[in-house]
Design an enzyme around this catalytic site. Structure first.
Site, PDB file in Angstrom:
ATOM      1  N   CYS A 205     -18.190   0.171  -2.963  1.00  0.00           N
ATOM      2  CA  CYS A 205     -16.872   0.769  -2.727  1.00  0.00           C
ATOM      3  C   CYS A 205     -16.680   1.958  -3.668  1.00  0.00           C
ATOM      4  CB  CYS A 205     -15.769  -0.271  -2.933  1.00  0.00           C
ATOM      5  SG  CYS A 205     -14.131   0.332  -2.457  1.00  0.00           S
ATOM      6  N   THR A 457       6.201 -12.941   6.960  1.00  0.00           N
ATOM      7  CA  THR A 457       6.403 -12.938   8.410  1.00  0.00           C
ATOM      8  C   THR A 457       7.723 -12.264   8.724  1.00  0.00           C
ATOM      9  OG1 THR A 457       6.535 -14.307  10.406  1.00  0.00           O
ATOM     10  CG2 THR A 457       7.549 -15.200   8.426  1.00  0.00           C
ATOM     11  N   ASN A 459       8.876 -13.019  11.901  1.00  0.00           N
ATOM     12  CA  ASN A 459       9.293 -13.926  12.967  1.00  0.00           C
ATOM     13  C   ASN A 459       9.378 -13.261  14.335  1.00  0.00           C
ATOM     14  OD1 ASN A 459       9.696 -16.280  11.249  1.00  0.00           O
ATOM     15  ND2 ASN A 459      11.440 -15.153  10.420  1.00  0.00           N
ATOM     16  N   THR A 460       8.444 -12.356  14.588  1.00  0.00           N
ATOM     17  CA  THR A 460       8.403 -11.716  15.900  1.00  0.00           C
ATOM     18  C   THR A 460       6.967 -11.629  16.387  1.00  0.00           C
ATOM     19  OG1 THR A 460       8.219  -9.509  14.921  1.00  0.00           O
ATOM     20  CG2 THR A 460      10.433 -10.290  15.435  1.00  0.00           C
ATOM     21  N   THR A 469       5.381 -18.067  13.236  1.00  0.00           N
ATOM     22  CA  THR A 469       3.972 -17.651  13.225  1.00  0.00           C
ATOM     23  C   THR A 469       3.146 -18.411  12.188  1.00  0.00           C
ATOM     24  OG1 THR A 469       4.420 -15.872  11.640  1.00  0.00           O
ATOM     25  CG2 THR A 469       4.590 -15.324  13.986  1.00  0.00           C
ATOM     26  N   GLU A 534       5.780  -7.679  15.314  1.00  0.00           N
ATOM     27  CA  GLU A 534       6.438  -7.756  14.026  1.00  0.00           C
ATOM     28  C   GLU A 534       7.322  -6.533  13.794  1.00  0.00           C
ATOM     29  OE1 GLU A 534       3.234 -10.639  11.976  1.00  0.00           O
ATOM     30  OE2 GLU A 534       4.683  -9.530  10.858  1.00  0.00           O
TER      31      GLU A 534
END
Length: 581
Positions: A205, A457, A459-460, A469, A534
């Site tokens: 990286c 979350t 919640n969608t 979820t 979301e």
């Protein structure tokens, strides 16, 4: 971490501010007391004061920079100085610094000196710039986060500009990283950055290596160490074995490895130093996963982040195109809205059916164990068939030993390692207290970060609101731990195959185990149905960041980062505990 059970402690320091340095000292002051150097000087140009929150101090510093750069017909306008000014003009959260830096660059250009311009478009190669926040357009909460980050690190990096899709997590991440790198702790500052270099280099990286090479030098690190690990002190060289196992095969770590580090005469580590080093190694291994998983672009003032070549008529030149930058309006390969909605609804139906099965009948412990072993075995066969090359990176192999050592599947035929039962050793019951005892407050900071990532979350799902979820998030977290051989007795691993399709598993395994192989095609193809999910707004940010197609992908990467870090920590901390007992 099973379900984020430990209540995250409060570390609020006012409007999302990072924790302050001890006794309110400045970062520069702390570095000087530690023997470091923060006299940011390049020739006649000093950068001191630009990170101050005091506008008058910044104005004085800017006046000095302008005079130093423009005197003698721009003789002090070295390429590094101009690249630094370009970064300040584009990425500084303080408007006065942005505007004055732009004016200085214009003055240099009027003297007939070519000035640099950014390469690429935005902080990520995977996320269209129009979906990311533009510095200067952030709200008050975001500005506080940005200003604190800039004042502490001297930059507003691309990782921060991508993580800001989820401000609650970003605040926790910045606090933790700040504490690990700059607050009082067992290890001297230059050791901390060198360990970060060692960890990031294991995954090639170069983005993180570049950042910490600069930081290492700024705090007084010996430039000779950067010529290769063999030039660093033997104490750091001894850490190489633990570094490679943590990065690629943490299940192989034993108490004997710990004993070798703690009992090596004059080059031995103390327990507190080793805990600090282990946390740094796991932090940067997992941050490398985020960097590759989100396609983080080079910083503007670093190699690959700018060019002195003039733009073409179309505003980007051939050198841009060969680096994968094709213009601001690159379009995501995505399914139609109808396809997306159908996929979301199918997944929601699966979640509903799995919940009903849970309620009706619970599998026996024997069956649960069988399903875990099956999933662990099947994870071995999840691999990418991508022909596309990942982004080229600068060779950083000199910063670590045994370059042929890499990831090997836990379940590879002929290799038998006992399953790590989370009921016997967990973060909540064992790891947290060990870290907090030997490196005070860090256990709490890590716990808060794990908790936020696991429980984050809105919640969608697509156009559906008030959706739980947690089942999906738990499947992602437990699948990652399963790949590392970690088993939760109370989880039905049969749910993973129901909720995670193959392309999603390929992406997860690549980002977690071999992040340097991640490609944009993988990023675009996984979890396509959540491209517009979301969309709920949060009190942390009134900006429409969460409505963008990339917010869910970044959210997933945060889960991957924290699940990986915790898995690595569990193996290392268990070995330390066994040594201590």
């Amino acid at each position: 971490m099973r379900c984020g059970q430990r209540a995250a402690g409060s570390f609020s320091s006012g409007a999302g501010r990072l924790p302050r340095l001890r006794h309110g000292a400045s970062a520069a002051g702390l570095l000087r007391r530690r023997g470091g150097s923060m006299e940011e000087r390049e020739g006649d140009v000093r950068w001191d004061g630009l990170c101050s929150r005091d506008a008058a101090a910044r104005a004085a510093a800017l006046e000095h920079v302008g005079q130093a750069v423009l005197r003698r017909g721009g003789a002090a306008a070295a390429p590094r100085v101009l690249a630094r000014l370009l970064m300040l003009a584009k990425r500084c959260p303080f408007r006065d610094v942005r505007e004055k830096s732009e004016a200085i660059l214009s003055g240099v250009q009027e003297l007939g000196i070519r000035i640099p311009r950014p390469l690429g478009h935005g902080p990520s190669r995977f996320i269209p710039e129009k979906e990311t926040i533009q510095v200067g357009n952030e709200d008050a909460m975001m500005h506080t986060l940005f200003a604190d980050s800039f004042a502490t690190l001297g930059r507003l990096d691309n990782v921060t500009l991508v993580m800001v899709f989820h401000p609650q997590y970003l605040e926790s991440f910045l606090k933790t990283q700040h504490y690990l790198l700059q607050m009082d702790g067992p290890l001297p500052l230059h050791y901390r950055h060198y360990i970060g270099i060692m960890a990031a280099a294991r995954h090639q990286c170069s983005y993180l290596v570049n950042l910490h090479v600069n930081d290492f030098l700024h705090v007084g690190g010996d430039p000779k160490w950067l010529n290769g690990l063999e030039n660093a002190p033997q104490k750091l060289q001894n850490l190489g074995e633990l570094n490679k196992m943590l990065a690629h095969r943490p299940w192989l770590i034993t108490k004997e490895h710990i004993e070798q580090l703690l009992k090596t005469e004059e080059n031995s580590w103390s327990l507190a130093e080793l805990i600090h080093a282990v946390v740094l190694l796991t932090h940067y291994h997992s941050l490398a996963s985020f960097t590759f998983g989100c396609g983080i672009s080079p910083e503007i003032d670093c190699e690959g982040g700018h060019t002195f070549r003039p733009p073409s008529v179309s505003n980007y030149c051939i050198c841009d195109m060969t680096n994968g930058y094709h213009g601001v309006d690159d379009v995501h390969a995505s399914p139609t809205t109808t396809e997306s909605v159908c996929e979301v609804e199918a997944l929601m139906e699966k979640m509903k059916q799995l919940q009903e099965c849970r309620d009706e009948e619970e599998a026996s412990q024997e069956e649960m164990a069988t399903r875990f072993e099956r999933e662990k075995r099947e994870s071995m066969f999840v691999c990418s068939s991508e022909d596309e090359e990942s982004a080229p990176t600068r060779d950083v192999s000199r910063h670590f030993e045994d370059t042929s050592y890499g990831y090997k599947d836990f379940s590879r035929h002929g290799m038998h390692v006992p399953t790590f039962r989370a009921q016997d050793y967990s973060w909540e019951d064992h790891g947290y207290s060990l870290v907090n005892r030997l490196y005070p407050d860090v256990g709490q900071l890590l716990d808060e970060k794990f908790h936020i990532a696991y429980n984050l979350t809105y919640n969608t799902m697509a156009m559906h609101k008030d959706v739980d979820t947690s089942m999906l998030r738990r499947a992602i977290w437990n699948y990652i731990h399963c790949m590392f051989g970690i088993r939760y007795d109370d989880y039905d691993y049969g749910e993973i195959n129901q909720l995670l399709d193959r392309s999603f598993k390929v992406y997860i395994k690549t980002v977690v185990c071999t992040p340097e192989k991640t490609t944009k095609r993988m990023y675009d193809s996984f979890w396509r149905q959540f491209e517009h999910s979301e969309k709920g707004q949060t009190t942390l940010s009134p900006l429409p960041l969460l409505t963008t197609p990339s917010a869910p992908q970044v959210h997933v990467n945060l889960l991957l980062v924290e699940a990986r870090m915790q898995a690595e920590l569990l193996y290392a901390l268990r070995a330390i505990t066994r040594y201590m007992t």
